[in-house]
Every structure is written in structure tokens, then in C-alpha cells.
Scaffold this motif. Structure first.
Motif, PDB file in Angstrom:
ATOM      1  N   SER A 164      -4.888  -1.121   7.858  1.00 14.77           N
ATOM      2  CA  SER A 164      -3.706  -1.569   7.122  1.00 14.77           C
ATOM      3  C   SER A 164      -4.073  -2.773   6.266  1.00 14.77           C
ATOM      4  O   SER A 164      -5.111  -3.414   6.476  1.00 14.77           O
ATOM      5  CB  SER A 164      -2.582  -1.939   8.095  1.00 14.77           C
ATOM      6  OG  SER A 164      -2.977  -3.046   8.883  1.00 14.77           O
ATOM      7  N   SER A 165      -3.216  -3.098   5.340  1.00 14.33           N
ATOM      8  CA  SER A 165      -3.497  -4.194   4.409  1.00 14.33           C
ATOM      9  C   SER A 165      -3.534  -5.550   5.102  1.00 14.33           C
ATOM     10  O   SER A 165      -4.135  -6.491   4.590  1.00 14.33           O
ATOM     11  CB  SER A 165      -2.473  -4.206   3.275  1.00 14.33           C
ATOM     12  OG  SER A 165      -1.174  -4.366   3.799  1.00 14.33           O
TER      13      SER A 165
ATOM     14  N   LEU B 159      -7.521  -0.497  -0.832  1.00 12.79           N
ATOM     15  CA  LEU B 159      -6.293   0.223  -0.478  1.00 12.79           C
ATOM     16  C   LEU B 159      -5.455   0.546  -1.713  1.00 12.79           C
ATOM     17  O   LEU B 159      -4.890   1.641  -1.826  1.00 12.79           O
ATOM     18  CB  LEU B 159      -5.478  -0.584   0.533  1.00 12.79           C
ATOM     19  CG  LEU B 159      -6.145  -0.792   1.893  1.00 12.79           C
ATOM     20  CD1 LEU B 159      -5.291  -1.690   2.770  1.00 12.79           C
ATOM     21  CD2 LEU B 159      -6.460   0.521   2.578  1.00 12.79           C
ATOM     22  N   THR B 160      -5.400  -0.386  -2.652  1.00 12.08           N
ATOM     23  CA  THR B 160      -4.671  -0.143  -3.906  1.00 12.08           C
ATOM     24  C   THR B 160      -5.285   1.030  -4.651  1.00 12.08           C
ATOM     25  O   THR B 160      -4.573   1.902  -5.168  1.00 12.08           O
ATOM     26  CB  THR B 160      -4.672  -1.407  -4.781  1.00 12.08           C
ATOM     27  OG1 THR B 160      -3.960  -2.436  -4.092  1.00 12.08           O
ATOM     28  CG2 THR B 160      -4.021  -1.149  -6.140  1.00 12.08           C
TER      29      THR B 160
ATOM     30  N   GLN C 124      -7.632  -5.328  -0.101  1.00 15.42           N
ATOM     31  CA  GLN C 124      -6.435  -5.019  -0.902  1.00 15.42           C
ATOM     32  C   GLN C 124      -6.803  -4.130  -2.090  1.00 15.42           C
ATOM     33  O   GLN C 124      -6.079  -3.177  -2.408  1.00 15.42           O
ATOM     34  CB  GLN C 124      -5.761  -6.308  -1.393  1.00 15.42           C
ATOM     35  CG  GLN C 124      -5.226  -7.186  -0.291  1.00 15.42           C
ATOM     36  CD  GLN C 124      -4.242  -6.492   0.621  1.00 15.42           C
ATOM     37  OE1 GLN C 124      -3.422  -5.694   0.182  1.00 15.42           O
ATOM     38  NE2 GLN C 124      -4.329  -6.783   1.902  1.00 15.42           N
TER      39      GLN C 124
END
Length: 92
Positions: free
Chosen positions: A72-73, A48-49, A45
């Protein structure tokens, strides 16, 4: 460089940010090797953030070749393992 986050789209990211992202990538790889599910989820997370914060989203109708593809998350440990190279998700 163009980065695709699976299920979200693409962002343009300056290569100068790769060193910053590699720290999170190294942490993610270590957590995967230990089988640390909660740590893996937290670091994925964060990675990706960070990409979203540093990158500039491309229009949805833009289809440029992606130089880097990130999961993907909600990707599982197993799905991320399938995407890994010797360097992790991010080269360098």
C-alpha cells in the motif's frame, strides 16, 4: 497480468509495461538498501501511481489470482522489505 495493490484492489496490467515499472522498482530497491526514507516514500508513490495509470481497475467484487502484489502507499520500509524477492517487487 493481475496486480494487487494492498488495501486498494486489483488492476489488469499489460506485461509490456513491466520494463517501465522495473526502472522504478530498481530505484526503490536502491533507496531501501541505502535507508533513504524520503526517497523510498517518493519512489513507492511513483511506482503505485504508474501502475494505476497503466492498469485497468477490476471491479471490487472480482477476485482473480494476483500475479503481482504491491504494498500500500503507506507501507513502511520494513513492510516492503518483507515483500521483496531477489528481483525487488516486480520480477524481471
Amino acid at each position: 497480468m493481475i496486480v494487487r495493490i494492498m488495501g486498494e484492489g486489483q488492476v489488469r496490467l499489460a506485461e509490456s509495461h513491466l520494463a517501465d515499472l522495473n526502472k522504478l522498482d530498481d530505484e526503490l530497491l536502491a533507496e531501501m538498501e541505502k535507508g533513504d526514507g524520503p526517497g523510498f516514500r517518493r519512489t513507492l508513490q511513483a511506482l503505485l501511481t504508474r501502475v494505476r495509470e497503466l492498469g485497468t481497475p477490476l471491479p471490487d467484487d472480482s477476485l482473480e489470482p494476483s500475479e503481482l502484489i504491491l504494498p500500500s502507499s503507506d507501507a513502511t520500509l520494513e513492510e516492503v522489505r518483507d515483500l521483496l524477492s531477489d528481483d525487488g517487487l516486480i520480477p524481471g
